[in-house]
Design a protein around this motif. Structure first.
Motif, PDB file in Angstrom:
ATOM      1  N   UNK A 146      65.891  11.702 -60.425  1.00 19.32           N
ATOM      2  CA  UNK A 146      66.017  11.163 -59.083  1.00 19.32           C
ATOM      3  C   UNK A 146      64.890  10.212 -58.712  1.00 19.32           C
ATOM      4  N   UNK A 147      64.305   9.573 -59.725  1.00 22.52           N
ATOM      5  CA  UNK A 147      63.188   8.661 -59.493  1.00 22.52           C
ATOM      6  C   UNK A 147      63.661   7.216 -59.438  1.00 22.52           C
ATOM      7  N   UNK A 148      62.815   6.358 -58.876  1.00 20.33           N
ATOM      8  CA  UNK A 148      63.097   4.928 -58.793  1.00 20.33           C
ATOM      9  C   UNK A 148      63.330   4.353 -60.182  1.00 20.33           C
ATOM     10  N   UNK A 149      64.414   3.605 -60.342  1.00 17.90           N
ATOM     11  CA  UNK A 149      64.740   3.021 -61.641  1.00 17.90           C
ATOM     12  C   UNK A 149      64.066   1.676 -61.859  1.00 17.90           C
ATOM     13  N   UNK A 150      64.156   0.715 -60.935  1.00 16.24           N
ATOM     14  CA  UNK A 150      63.572  -0.609 -61.218  1.00 16.24           C
ATOM     15  C   UNK A 150      62.077  -0.578 -61.519  1.00 16.24           C
ATOM     16  N   UNK A 151      61.340   0.354 -60.926  1.00 11.43           N
ATOM     17  CA  UNK A 151      59.890   0.381 -61.137  1.00 11.43           C
ATOM     18  C   UNK A 151      59.434   1.356 -62.192  1.00 11.43           C
ATOM     19  N   UNK A 152      60.278   1.651 -63.178  1.00 13.30           N
ATOM     20  CA  UNK A 152      59.978   2.758 -64.093  1.00 13.30           C
ATOM     21  C   UNK A 152      58.781   2.523 -64.998  1.00 13.30           C
ATOM     22  N   UNK A 153      58.300   1.280 -65.119  1.00  8.93           N
ATOM     23  CA  UNK A 153      57.164   1.013 -65.997  1.00  8.93           C
ATOM     24  C   UNK A 153      55.819   1.017 -65.279  1.00  8.93           C
ATOM     25  N   UNK A 154      55.806   1.171 -63.990  1.00  6.61           N
ATOM     26  CA  UNK A 154      54.536   1.192 -63.261  1.00  6.61           C
ATOM     27  C   UNK A 154      53.712   2.420 -63.676  1.00  6.61           C
ATOM     28  N   UNK A 155      52.430   2.241 -63.960  1.00  2.00           N
ATOM     29  CA  UNK A 155      51.608   3.395 -64.375  1.00  2.00           C
ATOM     30  C   UNK A 155      51.615   4.543 -63.379  1.00  2.00           C
ATOM     31  N   UNK A 156      51.818   4.249 -62.090  1.00  2.00           N
ATOM     32  CA  UNK A 156      51.827   5.302 -61.082  1.00  2.00           C
ATOM     33  C   UNK A 156      53.213   5.900 -60.849  1.00  2.00           C
TER      34      UNK A 156
END
Length: 315
Positions: A146-156
């Motif tokens: 249930x996490x954000x998909x577009x930002x999946x590479x952000x270290x945070x």
């Protein structure tokens, strides 16, 4: 800090033409260090040798990965058609398509496949990139969690924080540095000993556990860890029960069913001697690697025929 060790020499027609320096560590079944060459407690960037740990994080985050799909999540595939089909199926299962992949477009590493695409007038694509299996698994984990998909590479991003936690737990140490890998994903620096400890943790884990599922998938489906003619694929087939995963800039990890593990870092970044070096470390620890003799010998060519070899210099 120990000086870099001479790991291999490139011998052409009896002349030492080049040398490879770096570090190599071998752990025994108990996890104790049995071979240490060079600064094995200094941090390195594991590059794609970290993919098995990233795959474990995706699995434990809820992604439905098993068999080939878990192997390709932990692999650096060569971009062949069967690899792309599996990546598409994995994304389809989570309502996604190739457009969700954030890895850079690339030609496949498999040369016949690349030539075929060129003849068809096709261009580079994200799905042919060797990390697309890992990225598809990360996307699947985001949907499952249930996490954000577009930002999946952000270290945070929650997934990447979970990857870091899983990696540190396997390695038995905190990440020494946070970098961005060539595919855009966060990458965590580990000591070479910590890297060997982490890969050993996969093969030594209890049957059915998450770490063991990753190890078993890679060993049972080595064609998805690499591909046709890939060194890691060939080595795992030559040594049943072995797990092998290379990374860019001269990194390689190998672990055996016995619980022995090896991590290698060649500081000039060349991978050409890493497999031979790893096999020699295993031999020094008393492991039988005779089935992989073909991978222990690296010929130096002149006029298309062998005129020398790359010789390990570990003992």
């Amino acid at each position: 800090m120990p000086e870099l060790a001479l790991l291999a020499e490139v011998i052409r027609s009896g002349f030492v033409e080049s040398v490879h320096y770096g570090s190599a560590v071998g752990l025994g079944p108990s996890g104790r260090t049995e071979v240490a060459l060079g600064p094995v407690d200094a941090p390195v960037l594991p590059r794609s040798s970290a993919k098995p740990f990233q795959a474990l994080a995706c699995l434990t985050a809820g992604a439905a990965l098993a068999g080939p799909s878990l192997a390709i999540a932990a692999g650096s595939h060569t971009g062949e058609d069967f690899h792309v089909r599996l990546v598409r199926e994995l994304l389809d299962d989570y309502g996604l398509d190739f457009g969700a992949l954030a890895c850079p477009p690339s030609w496949p590493e498999d040369q016949p496949t690349m030539h075929g695409l060129i003849r068809q007038g096709q261009d580079v694509s994200r799905e042919r990139m060797n990390c697309s299996g890992k990225h598809a698994a990360m996307l699947a984990a985001c949907v499952a969690g249930g996490w954000d998909v577009p930002g999946y590479l952000a270290p945070e991003h929650p997934l990447q924080l979970h990857v870091r936690s899983v990696t540190e737990e396997l390695a038995g140490e905190k990440a020494a540095h946070v970098a961005i890998d060539g595919c855009g994903a966060p990458l965590y620096g580990l000591t070479l000993t910590g890297l060997a400890r982490a890969v050993r943790g996969l093969v030594a884990a209890a049957p059915g556990s998450g770490p063991r599922q990753v190890a078993d998938a890679m060993r049972e489906h080595p064609e998805y860890v690499g591909g046709t003619g890939h060194q890691n694929t060939g080595l795992m087939r030559a040594l049943p029960g072995a797990l092998a995963k290379g990374g860019a800039e001269g990194v390689l990890v190998v672990a055996l069913e016995s619980g022995h593990s090896v991590a290698v870092k060649v500081v000039d970044g060349s991978p050409r001697a890493t497999t031979a070096i790893a096999l020699e470390v295993l031999r020094l620890m008393g492991c039988d690697v005779g089935g992989a003799a073909a991978f222990a010998r690296v010929d130096v060519l002149g006029g298309g025929v062998p005129v020398g070899r790359i010789a390990t210099r570990l003992s």
